[in-house]
Design a protein around this motif. Structure first.
Motif, PDB file in Angstrom:
ATOM      1  N   GLY A  83      84.233   0.220  69.896  1.00 43.31           N
ATOM      2  CA  GLY A  83      83.400  -0.342  70.944  1.00 43.31           C
ATOM      3  C   GLY A  83      82.752   0.756  71.763  1.00 43.31           C
ATOM      4  N   PRO A  84      82.022   0.393  72.802  1.00 40.43           N
ATOM      5  CA  PRO A  84      81.309   1.391  73.600  1.00 40.43           C
ATOM      6  C   PRO A  84      82.240   2.399  74.277  1.00 40.43           C
ATOM      7  CG  PRO A  84      81.014  -0.831  74.505  1.00 40.43           C
ATOM      8  CD  PRO A  84      81.761  -0.964  73.239  1.00 40.43           C
ATOM      9  N   ILE A  85      83.383   1.955  74.743  1.00 38.51           N
ATOM     10  CA  ILE A  85      84.311   2.893  75.399  1.00 38.51           C
ATOM     11  C   ILE A  85      84.928   3.826  74.365  1.00 38.51           C
ATOM     12  CG2 ILE A  85      86.458   3.081  76.718  1.00 38.51           C
ATOM     13  CD1 ILE A  85      85.632   0.462  78.117  1.00 38.51           C
ATOM     14  N   GLU A  86      85.284   3.277  73.190  1.00 39.18           N
ATOM     15  CA  GLU A  86      85.831   4.130  72.128  1.00 39.18           C
ATOM     16  C   GLU A  86      84.796   5.150  71.670  1.00 39.18           C
ATOM     17  OE1 GLU A  86      89.135   1.630  69.702  1.00 39.18           O
ATOM     18  OE2 GLU A  86      87.080   0.874  69.575  1.00 39.18           O
ATOM     19  N   ARG A  87      83.544   4.737  71.537  1.00 40.07           N
ATOM     20  CA  ARG A  87      82.487   5.687  71.145  1.00 40.07           C
ATOM     21  C   ARG A  87      82.327   6.796  72.177  1.00 40.07           C
ATOM     22  NH1 ARG A  87      79.981   1.004  69.224  1.00 40.07           N
ATOM     23  NH2 ARG A  87      78.723   0.754  71.099  1.00 40.07           N
ATOM     24  N   LYS A  88      82.449   6.442  73.450  1.00 36.34           N
ATOM     25  CA  LYS A  88      82.333   7.434  74.527  1.00 36.34           C
ATOM     26  C   LYS A  88      83.373   8.535  74.374  1.00 36.34           C
ATOM     27  CE  LYS A  88      81.433   8.880  78.832  1.00 36.34           C
ATOM     28  NZ  LYS A  88      80.619  10.048  78.909  1.00 36.34           N
ATOM     29  N   PHE A  89      84.587   8.161  73.932  1.00 35.84           N
ATOM     30  CA  PHE A  89      85.675   9.128  73.782  1.00 35.84           C
ATOM     31  C   PHE A  89      85.904   9.535  72.327  1.00 35.84           C
ATOM     32  CE2 PHE A  89      86.582   6.987  77.807  1.00 35.84           C
ATOM     33  CZ  PHE A  89      86.680   8.096  78.633  1.00 35.84           C
ATOM     34  N   ASN A  90      84.963   9.193  71.441  1.00 32.52           N
ATOM     35  CA  ASN A  90      85.023   9.545  70.025  1.00 32.52           C
ATOM     36  C   ASN A  90      86.321   9.044  69.383  1.00 32.52           C
ATOM     37  OD1 ASN A  90      83.933  10.609  67.671  1.00 32.52           O
ATOM     38  ND2 ASN A  90      84.994  12.561  67.944  1.00 32.52           N
ATOM     39  N   LEU A  91      86.614   7.764  69.562  1.00 35.11           N
ATOM     40  CA  LEU A  91      87.803   7.134  68.999  1.00 35.11           C
ATOM     41  C   LEU A  91      87.407   5.929  68.158  1.00 35.11           C
ATOM     42  CD1 LEU A  91      90.094   7.161  72.160  1.00 35.11           C
ATOM     43  CD2 LEU A  91      90.223   8.690  70.187  1.00 35.11           C
ATOM     44  N   SER A  92      88.317   5.501  67.298  1.00 32.34           N
ATOM     45  CA  SER A  92      88.102   4.321  66.466  1.00 32.34           C
ATOM     46  C   SER A  92      89.398   3.530  66.372  1.00 32.34           C
ATOM     47  CB  SER A  92      87.672   4.724  65.052  1.00 32.34           C
ATOM     48  OG  SER A  92      86.413   5.323  65.083  1.00 32.34           O
ATOM     49  N   SER A  93      89.257   2.281  65.937  1.00 31.37           N
ATOM     50  CA  SER A  93      90.411   1.426  65.664  1.00 31.37           C
ATOM     51  C   SER A  93      90.350   1.021  64.203  1.00 31.37           C
ATOM     52  CB  SER A  93      90.381   0.166  66.520  1.00 31.37           C
ATOM     53  OG  SER A  93      90.543   0.488  67.871  1.00 31.37           O
ATOM     54  N   LEU A  94      91.498   1.057  63.549  1.00 31.82           N
ATOM     55  CA  LEU A  94      91.606   0.599  62.171  1.00 31.82           C
ATOM     56  C   LEU A  94      92.256  -0.768  62.189  1.00 31.82           C
ATOM     57  CD1 LEU A  94      91.363   1.125  59.117  1.00 31.82           C
ATOM     58  CD2 LEU A  94      93.640   2.150  59.221  1.00 31.82           C
ATOM     59  N   LYS A  95      91.550  -1.771  61.698  1.00 37.14           N
ATOM     60  CA  LYS A  95      92.070  -3.132  61.659  1.00 37.14           C
ATOM     61  C   LYS A  95      92.466  -3.443  60.220  1.00 37.14           C
ATOM     62  CE  LYS A  95      89.358  -4.687  65.556  1.00 37.14           C
ATOM     63  NZ  LYS A  95      88.388  -5.639  66.074  1.00 37.14           N
ATOM     64  N   ILE A  96      93.672  -3.982  60.073  1.00 33.76           N
ATOM     65  CA  ILE A  96      94.206  -4.302  58.762  1.00 33.76           C
ATOM     66  C   ILE A  96      94.471  -5.806  58.723  1.00 33.76           C
ATOM     67  CG2 ILE A  96      96.077  -3.857  57.128  1.00 33.76           C
ATOM     68  CD1 ILE A  96      96.446  -1.146  58.679  1.00 33.76           C
ATOM     69  N   PHE A  97      93.839  -6.476  57.784  1.00 35.65           N
ATOM     70  CA  PHE A  97      93.960  -7.920  57.651  1.00 35.65           C
ATOM     71  C   PHE A  97      94.855  -8.244  56.458  1.00 35.65           C
ATOM     72  CE2 PHE A  97      89.984  -6.938  59.725  1.00 35.65           C
ATOM     73  CZ  PHE A  97      90.015  -7.778  60.823  1.00 35.65           C
ATOM     74  N   THR A  98      95.768  -9.185  56.659  1.00 32.33           N
ATOM     75  CA  THR A  98      96.743  -9.515  55.621  1.00 32.33           C
ATOM     76  C   THR A  98      96.597 -10.962  55.166  1.00 32.33           C
ATOM     77  OG1 THR A  98      98.413 -10.227  57.208  1.00 32.33           O
ATOM     78  CG2 THR A  98      98.401  -7.896  56.617  1.00 32.33           C
ATOM     79  N   ALA A  99      97.334 -11.283  54.107  1.00 37.34           N
ATOM     80  CA  ALA A  99      97.332 -12.635  53.569  1.00 37.34           C
ATOM     81  C   ALA A  99      98.145 -13.590  54.434  1.00 37.34           C
ATOM     82  CB  ALA A  99      97.889 -12.623  52.149  1.00 37.34           C
ATOM     83  N   GLY A 100      98.889 -13.074  55.396  1.00 34.02           N
ATOM     84  CA  GLY A 100      99.755 -13.915  56.215  1.00 34.02           C
ATOM     85  C   GLY A 100      99.066 -14.574  57.389  1.00 34.02           C
ATOM     86  N   GLY A 101      97.798 -14.354  57.587  1.00 29.96           N
ATOM     87  CA  GLY A 101      97.086 -14.957  58.703  1.00 29.96           C
ATOM     88  C   GLY A 101      96.973 -14.010  59.882  1.00 29.96           C
ATOM     89  N   ALA A 102      96.396 -14.519  60.953  1.00 30.87           N
ATOM     90  CA  ALA A 102      96.100 -13.684  62.120  1.00 30.87           C
ATOM     91  C   ALA A 102      97.347 -13.127  62.778  1.00 30.87           C
ATOM     92  CB  ALA A 102      95.291 -14.483  63.136  1.00 30.87           C
ATOM     93  N   SER A 103      98.475 -13.829  62.678  1.00 28.77           N
ATOM     94  CA  SER A 103      99.688 -13.353  63.343  1.00 28.77           C
ATOM     95  C   SER A 103     100.267 -12.111  62.676  1.00 28.77           C
ATOM     96  CB  SER A 103     100.743 -14.459  63.377  1.00 28.77           C
ATOM     97  OG  SER A 103     101.126 -14.799  62.058  1.00 28.77           O
ATOM     98  N   SER A 104      99.907 -11.862  61.414  1.00 29.20           N
ATOM     99  CA  SER A 104     100.444 -10.689  60.736  1.00 29.20           C
ATOM    100  C   SER A 104      99.412  -9.578  60.573  1.00 29.20           C
ATOM    101  CB  SER A 104     101.012 -11.085  59.376  1.00 29.20           C
ATOM    102  OG  SER A 104      99.998 -11.648  58.573  1.00 29.20           O
ATOM    103  N   ASP A 105      98.214  -9.752  61.131  1.00 26.61           N
ATOM    104  CA  ASP A 105      97.207  -8.692  61.096  1.00 26.61           C
ATOM    105  C   ASP A 105      97.638  -7.559  62.018  1.00 26.61           C
ATOM    106  OD1 ASP A 105      95.788 -10.279  59.388  1.00 26.61           O
ATOM    107  OD2 ASP A 105      94.328 -10.933  60.877  1.00 26.61           O
ATOM    108  N   LEU A 106      97.094  -6.374  61.775  1.00 29.98           N
ATOM    109  CA  LEU A 106      97.511  -5.188  62.511  1.00 29.98           C
ATOM    110  C   LEU A 106      96.284  -4.390  62.921  1.00 29.98           C
ATOM    111  CD1 LEU A 106      99.885  -3.264  63.308  1.00 29.98           C
ATOM    112  CD2 LEU A 106      99.674  -2.286  61.044  1.00 29.98           C
ATOM    113  N   SER A 107      96.332  -3.797  64.101  1.00 26.27           N
ATOM    114  CA  SER A 107      95.256  -2.934  64.577  1.00 26.27           C
ATOM    115  C   SER A 107      95.865  -1.654  65.118  1.00 26.27           C
ATOM    116  CB  SER A 107      94.459  -3.646  65.665  1.00 26.27           C
ATOM    117  OG  SER A 107      93.427  -2.802  66.125  1.00 26.27           O
ATOM    118  N   ILE A 108      95.382  -0.519  64.617  1.00 26.77           N
ATOM    119  CA  ILE A 108      95.833   0.790  65.083  1.00 26.77           C
ATOM    120  C   ILE A 108      94.683   1.393  65.874  1.00 26.77           C
ATOM    121  CG2 ILE A 108      96.699   3.058  64.436  1.00 26.77           C
ATOM    122  CD1 ILE A 108      97.668   1.807  61.807  1.00 26.77           C
TER     123      ILE A 108
END
Length: 114
Positions: free
Chosen positions: A66-91
Motif C-alpha cells: 500500500g502507500p505507506i509500505e511503498r513509502k518505507f520500501n516494504l511489501s506484504s506476501l499474502k498466501i492463500f490456501t485451500a482451507g478458506g479465508a481463516s487459514s490464509d496467511l500474510s507476512i
C-alpha cells in the motif's frame, strides 16, 4: 478548557508513543521458516500464534504494498490456501526483493508437491 485540551493532547501523544513502541516490538517476535514440505509462521507479543501451511494446501501467493509500505520500501506476501479465508496467511514488513524470493520459492515448492 485549555487544561482539557492539554490533557487530551498529552493522552494522544502517549497513545501514539505506545502504539509505535508496540509495533516495533511486534516485528521482533515475528518469524517464518521455510522447510521441505511446509511454511511455518509465528507471531505474538502477548498471545503467541504459530501457523504451519503445507505446500500442497497453498493455492496461490500475492505480493502487495500500500502507500505507506511503498513509502518505507516494504511489501506484504499474502498466501492463500485451500482451507478458506481463516487459514490464509500474510507476512508483512518484507523487503520487496525478499518478498519476491519467498514467492518464487513457495511457487516452486507448490509445483513440486503436486
Amino acid at each position: 478548557t485549555p487544561l482539557i485540551s492539554a490533557i487530551s493532547g498529552a493522552i494522544w501523544v502517549l497513545l501514539l508513543v505506545f502504539i509505535f513502541a508496540f509495533e516495533r516490538k511486534k516485528y521482533r517476535v515475528m518469524g517464518f521458516a521455510l522447510r521441505e514440505h511446509d511454511l511455518t509462521y509465528k507471531r505474538g507479543l502477548f498471545f503467541f500464534k504459530q501457523v504451519t501451511l503445507p505446500f500442497n494446501r497453498i493455492q496461490h501467493t500475492e505480493i502487495s504494498n500500500g502507500p505507506i509500505e511503498r513509502k518505507f520500501n516494504l511489501s506484504s506476501l499474502k498466501i492463500f490456501t485451500a482451507g478458506g479465508a481463516s487459514s490464509d496467511l500474510s507476512i508483512a514488513g518484507l523487503d520487496p526483493e525478499r518478498a519476491q524470493e519467498l514467492k518464487d520459492f513457495i511457487t516452486k515448492s507448490v509445483a513440486k508437491s503436486e
